[in-house]
Design a protein around this motif. Structure first.
Motif, short mmCIF file in Angstrom:
data_model
loop_
_atom_site.label_atom_id
_atom_site.label_comp_id
_atom_site.label_asym_id
_atom_site.label_seq_id
_atom_site.Cartn_x
_atom_site.Cartn_y
_atom_site.Cartn_z
N LEU A 23 0.86 -1.18 0.00
CA LEU A 23 0.00 0.00 0.00
C LEU A 23 0.89 1.23 0.00
N THR A 24 0.58 2.17 -0.88
CA THR A 24 1.35 3.41 -0.91
C THR A 24 0.51 4.60 -0.47
N GLU A 25 -0.79 4.38 -0.32
CA GLU A 25 -1.66 5.45 0.18
C GLU A 25 -2.92 4.84 0.76
N GLY A 26 -3.64 5.64 1.50
CA GLY A 26 -4.89 5.16 2.08
C GLY A 26 -4.67 4.45 3.40
N LYS A 27 -5.72 3.77 3.83
CA LYS A 27 -5.68 3.09 5.12
C LYS A 27 -5.71 1.58 4.91
N PHE A 28 -5.43 0.87 5.98
CA PHE A 28 -5.46 -0.60 5.94
C PHE A 28 -6.18 -1.07 7.19
N GLU A 29 -7.30 -1.74 6.98
CA GLU A 29 -8.08 -2.31 8.08
C GLU A 29 -8.31 -3.78 7.76
N LEU A 30 -7.91 -4.66 8.68
CA LEU A 30 -8.00 -6.09 8.44
C LEU A 30 -9.04 -6.73 9.35
N SER A 31 -10.03 -7.37 8.73
CA SER A 31 -11.06 -8.10 9.47
C SER A 31 -10.57 -9.53 9.69
N LEU A 34 11.31 3.20 10.10
CA LEU A 34 10.85 1.85 9.79
C LEU A 34 10.26 1.17 11.02
N GLU A 35 9.11 0.53 10.81
CA GLU A 35 8.52 -0.32 11.85
C GLU A 35 8.27 -1.70 11.25
N GLN A 36 8.74 -2.74 11.93
CA GLN A 36 8.55 -4.11 11.48
C GLN A 36 7.93 -4.92 12.60
N THR A 37 6.82 -5.60 12.29
CA THR A 37 6.16 -6.46 13.27
C THR A 37 5.70 -7.76 12.60
N ARG A 96 6.92 2.04 6.31
CA ARG A 96 7.74 3.24 6.17
C ARG A 96 6.79 4.42 5.97
N ALA A 97 7.32 5.64 5.91
CA ALA A 97 6.48 6.82 5.76
C ALA A 97 5.68 6.79 4.46
N ASN A 98 6.23 6.22 3.41
CA ASN A 98 5.56 6.27 2.10
C ASN A 98 4.93 4.96 1.64
#
Length: 90
Positions: free
Chosen positions: A19-27, A45-48, A63-65
């Motif tokens: 994803l490069t824009e928008g939101k991410f919601e996982l059901s 950077l955040e990695q989980t 990442r930011a972008n």
């Protein structure tokens, strides 16, 4: 998933999404518990890795972008920025 004689389980995270824009919601229906492992967290950077009670695994690299996800099962887009671990056509 595969197992060897020493009772180790190996999982392939061979489904990749970006994803490069928008939101991410996982059901995640029927999930009773999620264990989150933080690998790295810096301003850049955040990695989980998240381990869901039903056996679903998701690795997230943010990442930011952009955000990159790798999963052990396919995920399905069910709306704008909304995804599910269950196939909506079934």
């Amino acid at each position: 998933m595969s197992e060897n004689e020493y009772m180790f389980s190996y999982f392939d995270l061979d489904n990749e999404y970006q994803l490069t824009e928008g939101k991410f919601e996982l059901s995640t229906p029927n999930t009773t518990k999620v264990n989150v492992i933080k690998i790295n967290q810096t301003p850049e950077l955040e990695q989980t890795v998240s381990l869901y009670s039903g056996g679903f695994i998701i690795y997230k690299e943010q990442r930011a972008n952009n955000i990159v996800f790798r999963t052990n099962r396919p995920i399905y887009q069910i709306g704008d920025g909304k995804f599910s671990i269950e196939d909506p056509e079934k």
